[in-house]
Scaffold this active site. Sequence first.
Site, PDB file in Angstrom:
ATOM      1  N   ALA A 114       0.832  -1.201   0.000  1.00 41.31           N
ATOM      2  CA  ALA A 114       0.000   0.000   0.000  1.00 41.31           C
ATOM      3  C   ALA A 114       0.870   1.257   0.000  1.00 41.31           C
ATOM      4  O   ALA A 114       0.608   2.211  -0.747  1.00 41.31           O
ATOM      5  CB  ALA A 114      -0.922  -0.008   1.221  1.00 41.31           C
ATOM      6  N   TYR A 115       1.906   1.263   0.819  1.00 37.39           N
ATOM      7  CA  TYR A 115       2.821   2.406   0.863  1.00 37.39           C
ATOM      8  C   TYR A 115       3.495   2.586  -0.493  1.00 37.39           C
ATOM      9  O   TYR A 115       3.556   3.696  -1.035  1.00 37.39           O
ATOM     10  CB  TYR A 115       3.871   2.182   1.958  1.00 37.39           C
ATOM     11  CG  TYR A 115       4.920   3.267   2.026  1.00 37.39           C
ATOM     12  CD1 TYR A 115       4.669   4.452   2.697  1.00 37.39           C
ATOM     13  CD2 TYR A 115       6.157   3.095   1.416  1.00 37.39           C
ATOM     14  CE1 TYR A 115       5.627   5.451   2.754  1.00 37.39           C
ATOM     15  CE2 TYR A 115       7.124   4.085   1.470  1.00 37.39           C
ATOM     16  CZ  TYR A 115       6.847   5.266   2.143  1.00 37.39           C
ATOM     17  OH  TYR A 115       7.804   6.257   2.191  1.00 37.39           O
ATOM     18  N   GLY A 116       4.003   1.485  -1.061  1.00 38.30           N
ATOM     19  CA  GLY A 116       4.703   1.564  -2.341  1.00 38.30           C
ATOM     20  C   GLY A 116       3.816   2.042  -3.470  1.00 38.30           C
ATOM     21  O   GLY A 116       4.233   2.844  -4.310  1.00 38.30           O
ATOM     22  N   SER A 118       1.162   3.973  -3.157  1.00 41.76           N
ATOM     23  CA  SER A 118       0.843   5.385  -2.938  1.00 41.76           C
ATOM     24  C   SER A 118       2.004   6.281  -3.361  1.00 41.76           C
ATOM     25  O   SER A 118       1.797   7.361  -3.934  1.00 41.76           O
ATOM     26  CB  SER A 118       0.481   5.637  -1.470  1.00 41.76           C
ATOM     27  OG  SER A 118       1.605   5.526  -0.614  1.00 41.76           O
TER      28      SER A 118
END
Length: 201
Positions: A114-116, A118
Site C-alpha cells: 500500500a505504501y509503495g 501510494s
Amino acid sequence: MDRPSTALADLADLGQVRNLAAEVRRLTDRLDVFVSNAGIGSGLPDKRTRQISHDGFELRFAVNYLAGFLLTLELLPLLKAAGPARIVNVASLGQHPLDFDDLMIEHGYSGTRAYGQSKLAQIMSGFELAQRLPAEEVTVNSLHPSTYMPTKMVLAEIRLTTPRRELNCGCAASNWSDGLILWPDPLGSGYLGNVEFRTAQ
C-alpha cells in the site's frame, strides 16, 4: 519577522483537505514553494492491517497520494501567482506497481504494498503535472529524502538502533530538489552526498 501561520487538517478526510486549502488561501495570496511531505508508512506506529479513509479509500493511498494531489491542485493558483514557483513531493524509492484492477488493495493487502503504490502514484502524478504546467510558472519535483532516517514511523517499524541516514540528509534532498526528479527506473541513478537521486532519462 512575521511568525509563520499554521493551518491543520486530517489528511484522511478530503473535505478537511479542501478546508485546509481554503485556509491557506485566506492566509496568503501566493506560495513560492509547496512541499508535500505528509504520509503513513508501511506499518507501525499505524496499523499494518487495511484501513479505510473518511471518504472510503484505502488509508495509505488516501493520505500519501490523494490528499497531497488534491491540496496541490487547490493551491495551484497561489503557486502560479508567485511564479516561478516549485512543488516538491517527498516520495520514496520504496515503490510498488499500481494494480488498477485492485487499486484499493481489497485482496492480498500488505502495508508495504500500500505504501509503495501510494508513493509511485505520487511520482507518476508529479510527472503528469509537470508536463501540464509551463516550467517558467511552476516546476514539479519528486524526491527520495533518504533511507531509514530516524523518523517516528521508521523507528517504530524497523526498530533500528542506528539509523542509516540522519534527518539532515532528508533536509538536504528537499533543499537541492531544483532539478531532482525521482524515476522508478534504476538506470541513471547517482548520488549527492548521502542523498540518493534518479533523473528521468
